[in-house]
Design an enzyme around this catalytic site. Structure first.
Site, short mmCIF file in Angstrom:
data_model
loop_
_atom_site.label_atom_id
_atom_site.label_comp_id
_atom_site.label_asym_id
_atom_site.label_seq_id
_atom_site.Cartn_x
_atom_site.Cartn_y
_atom_site.Cartn_z
CG ASP A 64 25.63 24.22 31.99
OD1 ASP A 64 26.28 25.28 31.97
OD2 ASP A 64 25.43 23.55 33.02
CD GLU A 78 32.22 24.52 34.18
OE1 GLU A 78 32.72 25.21 35.07
OE2 GLU A 78 31.00 24.28 34.12
NE ARG A 129 49.63 37.83 31.10
CZ ARG A 129 50.93 37.67 30.85
NH1 ARG A 129 51.38 36.48 30.50
NH2 ARG A 129 51.76 38.69 30.94
O1 F6P Z 1 24.85 24.56 35.45
C1 F6P Z 1 25.18 25.92 35.38
C2 F6P Z 1 26.57 26.15 35.89
O2 F6P Z 1 26.87 27.53 35.76
C3 F6P Z 1 27.65 25.30 35.24
O3 F6P Z 1 28.01 25.78 33.96
C4 F6P Z 1 28.75 25.36 36.26
O4 F6P Z 1 29.58 24.24 36.21
C5 F6P Z 1 27.99 25.38 37.57
O5 F6P Z 1 26.68 25.82 37.27
C6 F6P Z 1 28.61 26.29 38.60
O6 F6P Z 1 27.90 26.18 39.76
P1 F6P Z 1 28.11 27.15 41.03
O7 F6P Z 1 27.22 28.34 40.83
O8 F6P Z 1 27.70 26.31 42.17
O9 F6P Z 1 29.55 27.54 41.06
#
Ligand code: F6P
Length: 368
Positions: free
Chosen positions: A149, A244, A286
Protein backbone atom coordinates in the site's frame (compact mmCIF):
# COMPACT_ATOMS: atom_id res chain seq x y z
CA UNK A 1 21.40 2.12 24.28
CA UNK A 2 23.70 -0.75 23.22
CA UNK A 3 22.99 -4.24 24.53
CA UNK A 4 24.87 -7.48 24.15
CA UNK A 5 23.06 -9.54 21.55
CA UNK A 6 23.43 -13.28 21.06
CA UNK A 7 20.07 -14.45 19.90
CA UNK A 8 17.50 -12.56 17.83
CA UNK A 9 14.06 -13.28 16.42
CA UNK A 10 12.34 -12.16 13.23
CA UNK A 11 8.65 -12.08 12.45
CA UNK A 12 6.46 -11.05 9.53
CA UNK A 13 3.06 -9.54 10.28
CA UNK A 14 -0.04 -8.41 8.37
CA UNK A 15 -0.62 -9.07 4.68
CA UNK A 16 2.26 -10.64 2.77
CA UNK A 17 4.20 -8.49 0.31
CA UNK A 18 6.81 -9.35 -2.33
CA UNK A 19 10.24 -8.92 -0.74
CA UNK A 20 9.49 -10.44 2.69
CA UNK A 21 11.74 -13.41 2.03
CA UNK A 22 14.54 -11.17 0.80
CA UNK A 23 14.38 -9.20 4.07
CA UNK A 24 14.45 -12.47 6.04
CA UNK A 25 17.48 -13.69 4.11
CA UNK A 26 19.47 -10.48 4.63
CA UNK A 27 18.51 -10.30 8.30
CA UNK A 28 19.53 -13.90 8.97
CA UNK A 29 22.81 -13.70 7.06
CA UNK A 30 23.77 -10.36 8.65
CA UNK A 31 22.98 -11.75 12.11
CA UNK A 32 24.98 -14.93 11.46
CA UNK A 33 27.87 -12.75 10.28
CA UNK A 34 28.01 -11.25 13.74
CA UNK A 35 27.93 -14.66 15.39
CA UNK A 36 24.33 -14.20 16.57
CA UNK A 37 21.76 -16.97 16.55
CA UNK A 38 18.60 -16.29 14.60
CA UNK A 39 15.03 -17.53 15.13
CA UNK A 40 11.79 -17.01 13.29
CA UNK A 41 8.45 -16.56 15.04
CA UNK A 42 5.67 -18.24 13.06
CA UNK A 43 2.67 -16.27 11.80
CA UNK A 44 3.43 -12.88 13.28
CA UNK A 45 3.20 -13.39 17.09
CA UNK A 46 1.07 -16.55 16.97
CA UNK A 47 4.18 -18.73 17.37
CA UNK A 48 4.57 -17.20 20.84
CA UNK A 49 0.89 -16.97 21.77
CA UNK A 50 -0.50 -20.26 20.47
CA UNK A 51 2.59 -22.54 20.23
CA UNK A 52 0.36 -25.63 20.48
CA UNK A 53 -0.77 -24.90 16.92
CA UNK A 54 2.79 -25.52 15.65
CA UNK A 55 3.95 -29.15 15.91
CA UNK A 56 7.40 -28.09 14.66
CA UNK A 57 7.57 -25.22 17.15
CA UNK A 58 6.18 -21.70 17.15
CA UNK A 59 9.75 -20.36 17.20
CA UNK A 60 12.07 -22.00 14.69
CA UNK A 61 15.82 -21.77 14.26
CA UNK A 62 16.91 -20.03 11.05
CA UNK A 63 20.17 -21.07 9.49
CA UNK A 64 22.07 -20.25 6.33
CA UNK A 65 20.27 -23.23 4.77
CA UNK A 66 16.82 -21.97 5.80
CA UNK A 67 17.30 -18.79 3.76
CA UNK A 68 19.00 -20.28 0.72
CA UNK A 69 17.35 -19.47 -2.63
CA UNK A 70 14.47 -17.41 -1.23
CA UNK A 71 15.32 -13.86 -2.34
CA UNK A 72 13.13 -14.05 -5.44
CA UNK A 73 10.21 -15.85 -3.80
CA UNK A 74 6.91 -14.17 -2.88
CA UNK A 75 5.15 -14.90 0.43
CA UNK A 76 7.09 -15.47 3.64
CA UNK A 77 8.80 -18.63 4.88
CA UNK A 78 7.67 -17.69 8.41
CA UNK A 79 3.99 -17.34 7.62
CA UNK A 80 1.96 -14.28 8.54
CA UNK A 81 -1.49 -13.30 9.71
CA UNK A 82 -3.58 -10.22 10.07
CA UNK A 83 -5.72 -11.90 12.74
CA UNK A 84 -2.97 -12.23 15.35
CA UNK A 85 -2.73 -8.69 16.76
CA UNK A 86 -1.57 -9.35 20.36
CA UNK A 87 -3.17 -6.06 21.45
CA UNK A 88 -6.56 -7.23 20.18
CA UNK A 89 -6.16 -10.98 20.10
CA UNK A 90 -9.38 -12.77 19.11
CA UNK A 91 -10.37 -15.12 21.98
CA UNK A 92 -13.41 -17.39 21.91
CA UNK A 93 -15.54 -17.18 25.05
CA UNK A 94 -17.62 -20.01 26.55
CA UNK A 95 -20.63 -18.69 24.65
CA UNK A 96 -18.72 -19.29 21.39
CA UNK A 97 -18.46 -15.55 20.71
CA UNK A 98 -15.10 -13.94 19.88
CA UNK A 99 -13.78 -11.05 21.94
CA UNK A 100 -10.57 -9.01 21.66
CA UNK A 101 -7.97 -9.39 24.43
CA UNK A 102 -4.68 -7.54 25.01
CA UNK A 103 -2.00 -10.26 25.22
CA UNK A 104 1.04 -8.02 24.67
CA UNK A 105 2.49 -8.68 28.16
CA UNK A 106 2.38 -12.38 27.38
CA UNK A 107 4.33 -11.77 24.16
CA UNK A 108 7.10 -9.96 26.07
CA UNK A 109 7.19 -12.67 28.76
CA UNK A 110 7.35 -15.55 26.26
CA UNK A 111 9.96 -13.73 24.21
CA UNK A 112 12.21 -13.56 27.28
CA UNK A 113 11.45 -17.21 28.16
CA UNK A 114 12.98 -18.13 24.79
CA UNK A 115 16.11 -16.17 25.84
CA UNK A 116 15.73 -13.92 22.81
CA UNK A 117 17.60 -10.61 23.00
CA UNK A 118 15.99 -8.57 20.24
CA UNK A 119 13.32 -8.64 17.55
CA UNK A 120 13.27 -7.59 13.90
CA UNK A 121 9.59 -6.94 13.18
CA UNK A 122 8.75 -6.78 9.49
CA UNK A 123 5.37 -5.21 8.90
CA UNK A 124 3.10 -2.40 7.84
CA UNK A 125 1.52 0.31 9.98
CA UNK A 126 -0.49 -2.18 12.07
CA UNK A 127 2.41 -4.56 12.78
CA UNK A 128 4.87 -1.75 13.42
CA UNK A 129 2.36 -0.08 15.76
CA UNK A 130 2.31 -3.35 17.72
CA UNK A 131 6.14 -3.44 17.61
CA UNK A 132 6.19 0.05 19.09
CA UNK A 133 3.95 -1.00 22.00
CA UNK A 134 6.21 -4.01 22.63
CA UNK A 135 9.23 -1.67 22.57
CA UNK A 136 7.54 0.54 25.16
CA UNK A 137 7.06 -2.58 27.27
CA UNK A 138 10.83 -3.18 27.19
CA UNK A 139 11.34 -5.35 24.10
CA UNK A 140 14.41 -4.31 22.04
CA UNK A 141 12.88 -4.09 18.57
CA UNK A 142 13.71 -2.71 15.14
CA UNK A 143 11.05 -2.46 12.43
CA UNK A 144 11.24 -2.95 8.66
CA UNK A 145 8.62 -1.16 6.50
CA UNK A 146 6.56 -3.58 4.44
CA UNK A 147 3.35 -3.05 2.51
CA UNK A 148 2.18 -2.98 -1.06
CA UNK A 149 0.00 0.00 0.00
CA UNK A 150 3.02 2.33 0.55
CA UNK A 151 1.04 4.11 3.28
CA UNK A 152 3.80 4.11 5.92
CA UNK A 153 5.13 7.49 6.91
CA UNK A 154 8.81 8.46 7.24
CA UNK A 155 10.13 6.20 4.48
CA UNK A 156 10.28 7.21 0.83
CA UNK A 157 8.79 3.86 -0.06
CA UNK A 158 7.93 0.49 1.48
CA UNK A 159 9.03 -2.78 -0.08
CA UNK A 160 6.33 -4.60 -2.04
CA UNK A 161 4.88 -1.43 -3.54
CA UNK A 162 6.99 -1.42 -6.70
CA UNK A 163 6.08 -5.03 -7.48
CA UNK A 164 2.37 -4.32 -6.97
CA UNK A 165 2.44 -1.26 -9.23
CA UNK A 166 4.51 -3.03 -11.90
CA UNK A 167 2.10 -5.94 -12.04
CA UNK A 168 -1.00 -3.73 -12.05
CA UNK A 169 0.48 -1.69 -14.89
CA UNK A 170 1.15 -4.85 -16.88
CA UNK A 171 -2.49 -5.90 -16.34
CA UNK A 172 -3.72 -2.54 -17.58
CA UNK A 173 -1.50 -2.78 -20.67
CA UNK A 174 -3.21 -6.10 -21.39
CA UNK A 175 -6.68 -4.71 -20.78
CA UNK A 176 -6.12 -2.00 -23.36
CA UNK A 177 -6.49 -4.57 -26.17
CA UNK A 178 -9.98 -5.68 -25.16
CA UNK A 179 -11.07 -2.20 -24.18
CA UNK A 180 -10.09 -0.85 -27.58
CA UNK A 181 -11.30 -3.83 -29.63
CA UNK A 182 -14.74 -3.85 -27.97
CA UNK A 183 -15.09 -0.07 -27.45
CA UNK A 184 -15.57 -0.76 -23.76
CA UNK A 185 -15.05 0.94 -20.46
CA UNK A 186 -12.76 -1.19 -18.29
CA UNK A 187 -12.80 -0.43 -14.57
CA UNK A 188 -9.86 -1.88 -12.65
CA UNK A 189 -9.98 -2.01 -8.86
CA UNK A 190 -6.64 -2.18 -7.07
CA UNK A 191 -5.74 -2.64 -3.42
CA UNK A 192 -4.16 0.06 -1.27
CA UNK A 193 -6.53 0.23 1.69
CA UNK A 194 -7.18 3.89 2.62
CA UNK A 195 -4.37 5.29 0.44
CA UNK A 196 -4.34 5.79 -3.32
CA UNK A 197 -0.65 5.19 -4.04
CA UNK A 198 -1.10 1.98 -6.04
CA UNK A 199 -3.99 3.39 -8.09
CA UNK A 200 -2.19 6.66 -8.75
CA UNK A 201 1.15 5.20 -9.84
CA UNK A 202 -0.53 2.47 -11.87
CA UNK A 203 -2.97 4.87 -13.48
CA UNK A 204 -0.26 7.29 -14.58
CA UNK A 205 2.13 4.57 -15.76
CA UNK A 206 -0.69 2.76 -17.59
CA UNK A 207 -1.94 6.06 -19.13
CA UNK A 208 -5.45 5.49 -17.81
CA UNK A 209 -8.27 7.93 -18.48
CA UNK A 210 -9.42 8.33 -14.90
CA UNK A 211 -7.90 7.53 -11.51
CA UNK A 212 -10.14 7.42 -8.45
CA UNK A 213 -8.37 7.52 -5.08
CA UNK A 214 -9.48 7.93 -1.46
CA UNK A 215 -7.68 11.27 -1.16
CA UNK A 216 -9.88 12.86 -3.89
CA UNK A 217 -13.56 11.90 -3.44
CA UNK A 218 -15.08 11.63 -6.88
CA UNK A 219 -18.17 12.86 -8.69
CA UNK A 220 -19.19 10.01 -11.01
CA UNK A 221 -20.78 12.48 -13.43
CA UNK A 222 -17.34 13.99 -14.06
CA UNK A 223 -15.94 10.55 -14.88
CA UNK A 224 -18.88 9.85 -17.22
CA UNK A 225 -18.30 13.23 -18.88
CA UNK A 226 -14.66 12.28 -19.47
CA UNK A 227 -15.72 9.02 -21.17
CA UNK A 228 -18.24 10.86 -23.34
CA UNK A 229 -15.67 13.47 -24.32
CA UNK A 230 -13.33 10.66 -25.40
CA UNK A 231 -16.15 9.11 -27.41
CA UNK A 232 -16.77 12.40 -29.18
CA UNK A 233 -13.07 12.48 -30.10
CA UNK A 234 -13.38 8.99 -31.57
CA UNK A 235 -11.62 7.30 -28.67
CA UNK A 236 -14.31 4.75 -28.04
CA UNK A 237 -12.80 3.04 -25.02
CA UNK A 238 -11.73 4.14 -21.57
CA UNK A 239 -9.73 2.64 -18.74
CA UNK A 240 -10.50 3.70 -15.18
CA UNK A 241 -8.39 2.61 -12.20
CA UNK A 242 -10.19 2.67 -8.86
CA UNK A 243 -8.48 2.35 -5.49
CA UNK A 244 -10.42 -0.01 -3.21
CA UNK A 245 -10.67 2.88 -0.73
CA UNK A 246 -12.06 5.38 -3.27
CA UNK A 247 -15.38 6.89 -2.37
CA UNK A 248 -17.85 9.25 -4.01
CA UNK A 249 -18.24 12.81 -2.72
CA UNK A 250 -20.72 12.55 0.18
CA UNK A 251 -20.57 8.77 -0.19
CA UNK A 252 -19.19 5.93 1.90
CA UNK A 253 -16.30 3.48 1.65
CA UNK A 254 -17.08 0.11 0.06
CA UNK A 255 -16.65 -2.34 2.93
CA UNK A 256 -17.00 -6.11 2.61
CA UNK A 257 -16.81 -7.11 6.26
CA UNK A 258 -15.41 -6.42 9.72
CA UNK A 259 -14.39 -9.37 11.87
CA UNK A 260 -13.32 -9.31 15.51
CA UNK A 261 -9.53 -8.83 15.84
CA UNK A 262 -9.15 -7.95 12.19
CA UNK A 263 -9.09 -4.77 10.09
CA UNK A 264 -12.22 -4.07 8.07
CA UNK A 265 -12.01 -5.53 4.58
CA UNK A 266 -12.59 -3.23 1.63
CA UNK A 267 -14.07 -4.28 -1.70
CA UNK A 268 -16.68 -3.41 -4.29
CA UNK A 269 -15.54 0.14 -5.12
CA UNK A 270 -14.74 -0.77 -8.73
CA UNK A 271 -18.00 -2.62 -9.29
CA UNK A 272 -19.96 0.40 -8.02
CA UNK A 273 -18.11 2.73 -10.38
CA UNK A 274 -18.63 0.36 -13.32
CA UNK A 275 -22.37 0.04 -12.68
CA UNK A 276 -22.80 3.80 -12.37
CA UNK A 277 -20.77 4.49 -15.53
CA UNK A 278 -22.79 1.96 -17.50
CA UNK A 279 -25.97 3.64 -16.37
CA UNK A 280 -24.74 7.15 -17.15
CA UNK A 281 -23.01 6.49 -20.49
CA UNK A 282 -24.86 3.42 -21.75
CA UNK A 283 -21.49 1.96 -22.75
CA UNK A 284 -20.48 -1.66 -22.43
CA UNK A 285 -18.59 -1.72 -19.12
CA UNK A 286 -16.59 -4.40 -17.31
CA UNK A 287 -14.99 -4.36 -13.91
CA UNK A 288 -11.91 -6.33 -12.88
CA UNK A 289 -10.55 -6.69 -9.35
CA UNK A 290 -6.79 -7.29 -9.22
CA UNK A 291 -6.95 -7.92 -5.47
CA UNK A 292 -4.43 -10.35 -3.99
CA UNK A 293 -2.70 -10.85 -7.35
CA UNK A 294 -0.86 -7.63 -6.45
CA UNK A 295 0.62 -9.25 -3.34
CA UNK A 296 1.99 -12.36 -4.99
CA UNK A 297 4.86 -13.33 -7.20
CA UNK A 298 8.47 -12.44 -7.59
CA UNK A 299 9.58 -9.07 -6.22
CA UNK A 300 10.92 -6.62 -8.78
CA UNK A 301 14.65 -5.90 -8.74
CA UNK A 302 13.92 -2.63 -6.93
CA UNK A 303 11.94 -4.41 -4.22
CA UNK A 304 14.52 -7.17 -3.86
CA UNK A 305 17.29 -4.66 -3.45
CA UNK A 306 15.56 -2.46 -0.87
CA UNK A 307 14.39 -5.58 1.00
CA UNK A 308 17.95 -6.90 1.24
CA UNK A 309 19.17 -3.43 2.25
CA UNK A 310 16.41 -3.08 4.87
CA UNK A 311 17.19 -6.52 6.35
CA UNK A 312 20.92 -5.85 6.69
CA UNK A 313 20.25 -2.33 8.01
CA UNK A 314 17.92 -3.74 10.68
CA UNK A 315 20.80 -5.83 12.01
CA UNK A 316 23.15 -2.83 12.00
CA UNK A 317 20.46 -0.93 13.93
CA UNK A 318 20.26 -3.68 16.56
CA UNK A 319 24.06 -3.71 16.81
CA UNK A 320 24.08 0.06 17.36
CA UNK A 321 21.33 -0.20 19.99
CA UNK A 322 18.82 1.77 17.86
CA UNK A 323 15.82 0.11 19.50
CA UNK A 324 12.29 1.34 18.88
CA UNK A 325 13.34 2.48 15.41
CA UNK A 326 12.24 1.62 11.89
CA UNK A 327 14.61 1.34 8.96
CA UNK A 328 13.55 3.93 6.37
CA UNK A 329 14.59 4.48 2.77
CA UNK A 330 16.10 7.92 2.30
CA UNK A 331 18.00 7.68 -1.00
CA UNK A 332 20.84 7.19 -1.50
CA UNK A 333 20.92 5.68 1.98
CA UNK A 334 18.73 4.26 4.72
CA UNK A 335 18.17 5.90 8.09
CA UNK A 336 16.51 4.98 11.36
CA UNK A 337 13.33 6.74 12.45
CA UNK A 338 11.37 6.24 15.69
CA UNK A 339 8.59 3.67 15.26
CA UNK A 340 6.39 6.14 17.10
CA UNK A 341 6.82 8.70 14.29
CA UNK A 342 6.51 6.18 11.50
CA UNK A 343 3.19 4.85 12.80
CA UNK A 344 1.64 8.09 14.07
CA UNK A 345 -0.23 8.86 10.87
CA UNK A 346 -0.96 7.20 7.59
CA UNK A 347 0.95 8.46 4.53
CA UNK A 348 -1.77 9.52 2.12
CA UNK A 349 -1.27 10.85 -1.38
CA UNK A 350 -0.90 14.66 -1.13
CA UNK A 351 -3.47 15.98 -3.63
CA UNK A 352 -0.92 18.54 -4.87
CA UNK A 353 1.99 16.10 -5.30
CA UNK A 354 3.83 16.11 -8.60
CA UNK A 355 2.43 12.74 -9.73
CA UNK A 356 -1.10 14.14 -9.45
CA UNK A 357 -0.06 17.34 -11.22
CA UNK A 358 1.57 15.22 -13.93
CA UNK A 359 -1.60 13.16 -14.31
CA UNK A 360 -3.70 16.30 -14.66
CA UNK A 361 -1.33 17.58 -17.36
CA UNK A 362 -1.73 14.25 -19.12
CA UNK A 363 -5.46 14.87 -19.15
CA UNK A 364 -6.25 12.12 -16.64
CA UNK A 365 -9.48 12.72 -14.74
CA UNK A 366 -9.75 12.35 -10.94
CA UNK A 367 -13.52 12.81 -10.86
CA UNK A 368 -13.18 16.19 -9.13
O1 F6P B 1 -2.43 -3.98 3.47
C1 F6P B 1 -2.27 -4.84 2.38
C2 F6P B 1 -3.61 -5.23 1.82
O2 F6P B 1 -3.39 -6.07 0.69
C3 F6P B 1 -4.53 -4.07 1.47
O3 F6P B 1 -4.18 -3.46 0.25
C4 F6P B 1 -5.87 -4.75 1.46
O4 F6P B 1 -6.92 -3.86 1.75
C5 F6P B 1 -5.75 -5.78 2.56
O5 F6P B 1 -4.36 -5.99 2.76
C6 F6P B 1 -6.42 -7.08 2.25
O6 F6P B 1 -6.31 -7.91 3.33
P1 F6P B 1 -6.72 -9.46 3.30
O7 F6P B 1 -5.51 -10.22 2.86
O8 F6P B 1 -7.08 -9.74 4.71
O9 F6P B 1 -7.85 -9.62 2.35
Amino acid sequence: MKKEIKKIAINTGGGDAPGLNAVIRATVLAALHRGWECYGIRDSYNGLLVPEEYPEGGVIKLTRKSVRGITHLGGTILGTTNKGNPLKFPMQGEDGQFDEKDRSDEVVETFHKHNLDALVAIGGDGSLGIANVLFQKGLPVVGVPKTIDNDLDQTVVTFGFDTAVSFATECIDRLHSTAEAHHRVMVVEVMGRYAGWIALNTGVSGTDDAILIPEIPYDINKVAAKIEERDRRGQLFSIIVVAEGAKPKDGALSVVEKEVGKEQRLGGAGEKVAAALHQLTGKDTRSIVLGHLLRGGTPTTFDRLISLRFGAAAIRALEEGQFGKMVALDPPTVRYVPLEQATRRMKSVPPDCDTILTARDLDICFGD
